[in-house]
Structure formats: C-alpha cells, structure tokens
Design an enzyme around this catalytic site. Structure first.
Site, PDB file in Angstrom:
ATOM      1  N   SER A 227       0.884  -1.269   0.406  1.00  0.00           N
ATOM      2  CA  SER A 227       0.082  -0.056  -0.022  1.00  0.00           C
ATOM      3  C   SER A 227       0.862   1.096  -0.019  1.00  0.00           C
ATOM      4  O   SER A 227       2.079   1.192   0.376  1.00  0.00           O
ATOM      5  CB  SER A 227      -0.987   0.183   1.360  1.00  0.00           C
ATOM      6  OG  SER A 227      -1.469   1.053   1.371  1.00  0.00           O
ATOM      7  N   TYR A 240      -2.409  -0.706  10.171  1.00  0.00           N
ATOM      8  CA  TYR A 240      -2.317  -1.149   8.589  1.00  0.00           C
ATOM      9  C   TYR A 240      -1.002  -0.850   8.184  1.00  0.00           C
ATOM     10  O   TYR A 240      -0.448  -1.596   7.466  1.00  0.00           O
ATOM     11  CB  TYR A 240      -3.383  -0.474   8.067  1.00  0.00           C
ATOM     12  CG  TYR A 240      -3.573  -0.843   6.338  1.00  0.00           C
ATOM     13  CD1 TYR A 240      -4.096  -2.038   6.026  1.00  0.00           C
ATOM     14  CD2 TYR A 240      -3.267   0.314   5.616  1.00  0.00           C
ATOM     15  CE1 TYR A 240      -4.190  -2.185   4.655  1.00  0.00           C
ATOM     16  CE2 TYR A 240      -3.284   0.163   4.289  1.00  0.00           C
ATOM     17  CZ  TYR A 240      -3.778  -1.207   3.839  1.00  0.00           C
ATOM     18  OH  TYR A 240      -3.953  -1.335   2.528  1.00  0.00           O
TER      19      TYR A 240
END
Length: 402
Positions: A227, A240
């Site tokens: 990401s 995350y």
C-alpha cells in the site's frame, strides 16, 4: 576579452531548453506508463544530452536546433517498447479474491487467458459464486484463509499437480489484506494490530514460503500487494501501515535473494482505490470503545472517536473507482521481461513517496496533514469556546485550536 553572448544565442538556448523539457516530459510520461524500457530511456537521454551540448556549442543557430529536434523525434519513435511475455496459459494464484482488487484481478487475468487459482475466504460466499458464474473453465476457486496453515497446505496440494501446464505455477499475487479501524495509534486495541500483522504480513509470508518451490521450477513471479501507506507514514493507519511496511521490506529482501533462482519479485504500492474494505470494517468501532483505558477515553472524548467513524465512511469519496491502473501494473509485474521492483498506481501514490524521500519531514507532515487531517481535535486539546462537532466535521483539512 570576455565571451560575448548575443540575444540570438540566448533565444536559441531557450528554444533548446524548451525542446529538451518537452521531449523529456513526454518520454518520462511514456516510461511511467511502462511503454518503454527504463534502461534504454536512460541511455537515450544521455546521448541526446551530449548531442544537445554539441549542437549548441558548434552550431549556435537554428540549424543546430533543427538537427537536435529531429534527433529527439527519431529517438522517441525508435525507442523500443517494453517487452512482454506471452500469456500461454500461465497459472497464477491470487489470494483475497472474494471481493475488491483480488476479485477484479481474477476476472481480468482470466479474460486475458491465464489459468487462475482464486483463493477466497469463503468458497461458498457470493464473491466465489460470482467468479464461478462469470469466468471461464480455466479459473478454479480455492478455499484459502491465509491465516490458516492447513488451508494453505491444502491449496498447495491442489495447485501442485500441474503437469498439464507447460510452465507450472507462474505467479503468486499476495493480495489478501485487512484495513482495520481508522483511528489514532493510541486508540487501536492490540487485537487490530495483531489482525493486520497476521493477514497482511504473516499470511503473505507463509503463502510465499509454501509456493516458492513451484516458482523456482517455473522461474516465475512473486507480486505482493502492499500500500502507499506501507511506504510513507499516514495518520490513523498505524496498524495497517506497520503491517504493509513489513510486507514491503520482505518483498525487497526476497527480490534480492530470489534473483539467483530467476524469480522476479515486485511490490505494489497503490493509493486509495474504492473497494469494500472501507465499508466492512466500521463494525470494529464498538470493540475499540470497549477496550479503551478510562484516561485515554477521557482525553480523546467519545465525540472524537465517533468522528473517526465518519471519516472512514467518507473515505470512498477520496478514492479512485477505476482499478485499471492497478490491474495494468500487476499484469506488467507478471509478464514484463524486466519488471519493476516497485509499482505505484493511483492518484498521488508516486508523488507522496517522492515528497517523503526527497523533502524535509516537516514538509511531508504538512502535506499529508492538509490531505488527511480531520477538523475536530481530541477533547483535552479543545478550548471551551469550540462548538461540539457535528457529523460533517470530518473534512480533509488541518485541525486547529479555536
């Protein structure tokens, strides 16, 4: 006597610079779209720069400019495009194919002629059924919870007997991931940190280790879906981001170690794309509230925490709905003869990485703060005159004391 530079020379020099800027920008854009080999582009750029200096030094006239412009045009036309391998029924395993990016990628690769093994969390779920209905006979749906070692081993046994395929298993795309609740790192319970690490990192590592013997035989590709938050720090994504950063570093190390086996490893750092992740994890709010220490709950205030829920609900409006840049990058990682080690599809993914790497940290913090900060402050930081926050106090602008 000093060297005299006439106005004509200055005008010609500015035209040289204009041609160089236009040509360089065009080539850079084409290279970013993966239509040119980067090595060839770099060598061509050096040669043209040398020619530009030579033309200007020896022919300080429009004749030299025309010669240089012609050389740029011919170079642009003749630059070789990126070499891609044929699909040829290459087999690819994709995790997290129930929905979102994994679901779209499974359909996309099936349409292109790949043999797709779509790992899903629920083999009887709606996502799996949709793949069975809409895809060809080449696609197989596998029950694959990547946090379950037994299911990973069963998936390996299902994929392993590929004697009917010429190259065996060609690629692994570690796509499965969870987002967790978006909140300040201090607010997140340890269970969310562990969940993100179990799925986003440990699960991907175990899948990779299990299937790598098959990739060694095919000299194939390992593609890990990280990401933008795994490459640059972003507020309210501590769990995350940490898990995706671990996956990105794992990918870099494996790229170095597996090169001797002929395996190419790529990591993808997409920016925000509109998937169901942003809607399914809002239910963790209750769990978050129940696990807060009393003093933390008092300092932040319940209204601040509820505003974070609204921020999560508004996230899709800041995300792209067109997945094609991401799908194209994964395809390039799977089929390009010389794939990149890092892909950054999506809006601002590459820009944020450049700002983080090449600018002072205070500038990056200001940039990301303007993009993602909420209006409301924690209760302990507010003054008495600040009004109570409403449901719309989650716009992406910097918070400030009132």
């Amino acid at each position: 006597m000093g060297t005299y530079i006439s106005k004509a020379d200055t005008s010609v020099a500015l035209l040289y610079l204009s041609v160089t800027a236009f040509f360089g920008g065009t080539v850079f854009y084409k290279a970013r779209k993966k239509k040119m080999e980067k090595a060839n582009t770099f060598v061509c750029g050096l040669l043209l720069l040398s020619l530009e200096i030579l033309c200007f030094a020896m022919l300080r006239s429009y004749a030299g400019l025309l010669l240089f412009s012609g050389a740029c045009l011919i170079s642009y036309i003749c630059l070789p495009v990126r070499s891609m391998l044929p699909v040829d029924n290459k087999a690819v395993l994709i995790t997290g194919s129930d929905s979102g990016i994994g679901h779209a990628l499974a359909k996309h690769l099936d349409n292109l002629g790949f043999v797709v093994f779509a790992g899903v969390l629920n083999k009887e779920g709606p996502g799996a059924e949709a793949l069975k209905r809409s895809c060809s006979q080449r696609l197989s749906v596998l029950q694959l919870d990547i946090t379950n070692p037994t299911q990973i081993r069963e998936a390996y046994l299902a994929v392993h007997p590929l004697s009917w395929l010429q190259c065996g298993l060609w690629g692994i795309v570690n796509n499965a991931g969870v987002l967790g609740f978006l909140a300040d790192g201090e607010l997140l319970p340890m269970s969310i940190y562990r969940q993100c690490m179990d799925v986003n990192f440990f699960g991907a590592v175990e899948v990779s280790k299990t299937f790598l013997p098959l990739l060694r035989k095919s000299q194939g590709r390992l593609v890990n879906m990280s990401s933008m938050a795994g490459g640059v720090p972003m507020p309210r994504l501590a769990a995350y981001s940490a898990s995706k950063a671990a996956l990105s570093m794992f990918s870099g190390v494996m790229r170095q170690e597996l090169s001797k086996w002929g395996i190419k490893v790529a990591v993808v750092h997409p920016s925000g794309f509109r998937t169901c992740r942003y809607l399914t994890f809002q239910l963790q709010e209750k769990h978050l509230m129940e696990n807060l220490m009393p003093d933390v709950k008092t300092d932040y205030g319940e209204d601040y925490i509820l505003a974070l829920k609204n921020f999560l609900l508004h996230m899709p409006s800041f995300c792209g709905s067109d997945l094609s840049p991401l799908l194209d990058d994964v395809l390039d990682a799977l089929l390009a003869k010389s794939p990149h080690g890092l892909y950054t599809p999506g809006k601002n993914a590459y820009l944020a990485l450049c700002i983080f790497c090449y600018f002072p940290l205070w500038f990056y913090d200001f940039f990301i703060g303007k993009s993602l900060c909420v209006k409301i402050l924690p209760r302990a930081l507010r003054t008495k005159v600040q009004p109570s926050p409403g449901p719309d106090d989650i716009l992406p602008r910097a918070g400030r004391l009132v």
